[in-house]
Design an enzyme around this catalytic site. Sequence first.
Site, mmCIF file in Angstrom:
data_model
loop_
_atom_site.group_PDB
_atom_site.id
_atom_site.type_symbol
_atom_site.label_atom_id
_atom_site.label_comp_id
_atom_site.label_asym_id
_atom_site.label_seq_id
_atom_site.Cartn_x
_atom_site.Cartn_y
_atom_site.Cartn_z
ATOM 1 N N GLY A 44 0.780 -1.243 0.000
ATOM 2 C CA GLY A 44 0.000 0.000 0.000
ATOM 3 C C GLY A 44 0.803 1.279 0.000
ATOM 4 C CB SER A 73 4.993 -6.315 -1.285
ATOM 5 O OG SER A 73 4.546 -6.714 -2.549
ATOM 6 C CD GLU A 75 2.391 -9.873 -7.032
ATOM 7 O OE1 GLU A 75 2.386 -11.065 -6.665
ATOM 8 O OE2 GLU A 75 1.747 -9.459 -8.020
HETATM 9 ZN ZN LIG Z 1 2.892 -6.283 -10.023
#
Ligand SMILES: [Zn+2]
Length: 234
Positions: A44, A73, A75
């Site tokens: 964010g 994150s 990911e």
């Molecule tokens: Zn990405």
Amino acid sequence: MNLRDLRIELVYYAKRILEEGLTTGAGGNISARKEKVMLISPSGFCLQEVAPEQYVEVGIETGEIAKGALRPSSEVLMHLACYRQRPDIGAVIHTHPPYTIALTSSGHDLRAMFADSVIYLGKCVSHLDYITVTTPELASAVEKVIPHCDCTILRNHGAITVGENLKQAFWRACSVEESAQIQLLATLAGKPRFLDKNEADRLESLGSEQYRRQLLARMKEFQPPRREGSKDGK
Ligand SMILES: [Zn+2]
């Protein structure tokens, strides 16, 4: 390098990623490994805004987040997959570079057209078709290709580069986008000429440690030519 210094280095390269236009807003994420843990950008945040202490410490084998840390994150699974598969790497950079996304989402593979792309990226660039962002499916697809190459293109999404350290992963991220920009322009201009296998093999050897050692040895052997007429040849 201790964790404190690594946090400062992460802040530096996060800013460079934005400056180079490799991602915008809260897109993209960056991490670095120190022994059994990684530090990863929090969820964010725009990469430019993350302070050193806000990088989130996560156990690479355990997946545990350090107490009191921010949310990592989204990911994070993709980053963990890279470190678990590649004990040789110390950094992972995921970007959303516009030329790369445009070129590779239009049916093209990124291919070597000039020296730097081979020297920085090697001959192997993986291409994954679109998988929904942040999902375990995406992490598991990356896990399968990352042992074979240092750069993976995520079509309709972005790119992942890995390196021994943040500097190497960053230069690779820059090289991906530069290569895509040149290939896209060349494709628009006409019929691009790509480097053939022999040319790529030769270039790849230039990037090797063995080549650097040979080059240094040759530099030491070099003698400047003597100038005619000077007494002592100086
Ligand atoms: Zn990405």
